[in-house]
Design a protein around this motif. Sequence first.
Motif, PDB file in Angstrom:
ATOM      1  N   ALA A 108      43.907  54.591  10.968  1.00 16.12           N
ATOM      2  CA  ALA A 108      43.522  53.000   9.158  1.00 16.12           C
ATOM      3  C   ALA A 108      44.547  51.521  10.415  1.00 16.12           C
ATOM      4  CB  ALA A 108      44.079  53.452   8.137  1.00 16.12           C
ATOM      5  N   ALA A 109      45.931  51.705  10.457  1.00 24.62           N
ATOM      6  CA  ALA A 109      46.775  50.931  10.406  1.00 24.62           C
ATOM      7  C   ALA A 109      46.352  50.434  11.490  1.00 24.62           C
ATOM      8  CB  ALA A 109      47.836  51.022  10.335  1.00 24.62           C
ATOM      9  N   ALA A 161      42.958  48.222  10.953  1.00 25.68           N
ATOM     10  CA  ALA A 161      43.347  46.663  10.320  1.00 25.68           C
ATOM     11  C   ALA A 161      44.247  45.653  10.908  1.00 25.68           C
ATOM     12  CB  ALA A 161      44.030  47.177   8.680  1.00 25.68           C
ATOM     13  N   VAL A 168      51.229  51.680   6.576  1.00 27.78           N
ATOM     14  CA  VAL A 168      50.176  52.260   5.681  1.00 27.78           C
ATOM     15  C   VAL A 168      49.978  53.618   7.195  1.00 27.78           C
ATOM     16  CG1 VAL A 168      47.875  52.294   7.115  1.00 27.78           C
ATOM     17  CG2 VAL A 168      49.031  50.173   6.442  1.00 27.78           C
TER      18      VAL A 168
END
Length: 155
Positions: A37-38, A41, A54
Amino acid sequence: MTVESPQRYLAASPWSGSRTVGVFVAWLMGGLVGGVAAGLAGFDPFVDAAGLTVVIAFQSGAALLAVTLYSQSAGSGSLTMDVGLELKPRHWFGIPLGFAAQWAAGLILIPLVEMLNLSDAPQAVSEIAGGTIDTPGRVLLFISFVIVGPLGEEV
């Protein structure tokens, strides 16, 4: 008012080795998902504070979710009864006590690390923390290291 002893509710706890391993696996998976996810992003958890935050949030969230699901399915449904998770104003004295314990550990460990010549060992988290100079990054690190991480770890 009757107060149950910790031994009474912990003795009847539904926690077994397999459930403990399950929570640990959820924590690991949370870290992996948090890393992805990091990355999606645009953050690198090995380089900047936002990415590390995160990952820590996903790890702690996954572990807390696993504990909650186990509590709902095999326990009483109460995190207080099943794992002793209870936050009351009288418990907040532990925050300064925890800081003091960390400082005391540092006073003991720093000379030991130097004496054993371990100071060159890589520590990615401390490098990220030391390289974070912007205020939002420092706030994220504070939230991660002082609030989210310890709560997830204790659960």
